[in-house]
Design a protein around this motif. Structure first.
Motif, mmCIF file in Angstrom:
data_model
loop_
_atom_site.group_PDB
_atom_site.id
_atom_site.type_symbol
_atom_site.label_atom_id
_atom_site.label_comp_id
_atom_site.label_asym_id
_atom_site.label_seq_id
_atom_site.Cartn_x
_atom_site.Cartn_y
_atom_site.Cartn_z
ATOM 1 N N GLN A 129 0.855 -1.191 0.000
ATOM 2 C CA GLN A 129 0.000 0.000 0.000
ATOM 3 C C GLN A 129 0.889 1.239 0.000
ATOM 4 N N SER A 156 1.634 5.380 -0.415
ATOM 5 C CA SER A 156 1.000 6.659 -0.100
ATOM 6 C C SER A 156 2.046 7.762 -0.138
ATOM 7 N N THR A 191 0.873 5.690 -6.555
ATOM 8 C CA THR A 191 0.558 6.982 -5.956
ATOM 9 C C THR A 191 1.087 8.063 -6.885
#
Length: 121
Positions: free
Chosen positions: A4, A6, A115
């Motif tokens: 994930q 970010s 991102t």
């Protein structure tokens, strides 16, 4: 392993961003990790990688001296500190695990979602 990413955003040329990538799973510390990016209308390209222990890093020539990769195995997280950003650094940045090299081709077995980093001139 699931990844994930970010930390992307809009920044002016010369500015900085810090990207993070958190991994799930107990095997994070056994994988080499890396960042790739894809600019609009271009193919995805390798940016930087780091070994499982953090002791070996490899940078694309285009980001040497400006970007720094690091990892915290206790937090299952890899970071990309991007300084002195240029408009040509604009793109979607992808976190990846288990980096593979075959000649000049660099890839990975596991990919996170991207991102977006946008650098304005």
């Amino acid at each position: 392993v699931q990844l994930q990413a970010s930390g992307g955003g809009l920044v002016q040329a010369g500015g900085s961003l810090r990207l993070s990538c958190e991994a799930s799973g107990r095997t994070f510390s056994t994988y080499s990790m890396g960042w790739f990016r894809q600019a609009p209308g271009k193919e995805r390209e390798f940016v930087v990688s780091i070994g499982w222990s953090g002791g070996r890093t490899t940078y694309a020539d285009s980001v040497k001296g400006r970007f720094t990769i690091s990892r915290d195995n206790a937090k299952n997280t890899v970071y990309l500190q991007a300084d002195s950003l240029k408009p040509e650094d604009t793109g979607v940045y992808y976190c990846a695990a288990d980096i593979r090299r075959s000649g000049s081709i660099v890839s990975a077995n596991y990919w996170g979602q991207g991102t977006l980093v946008t650098v304005s001139s």
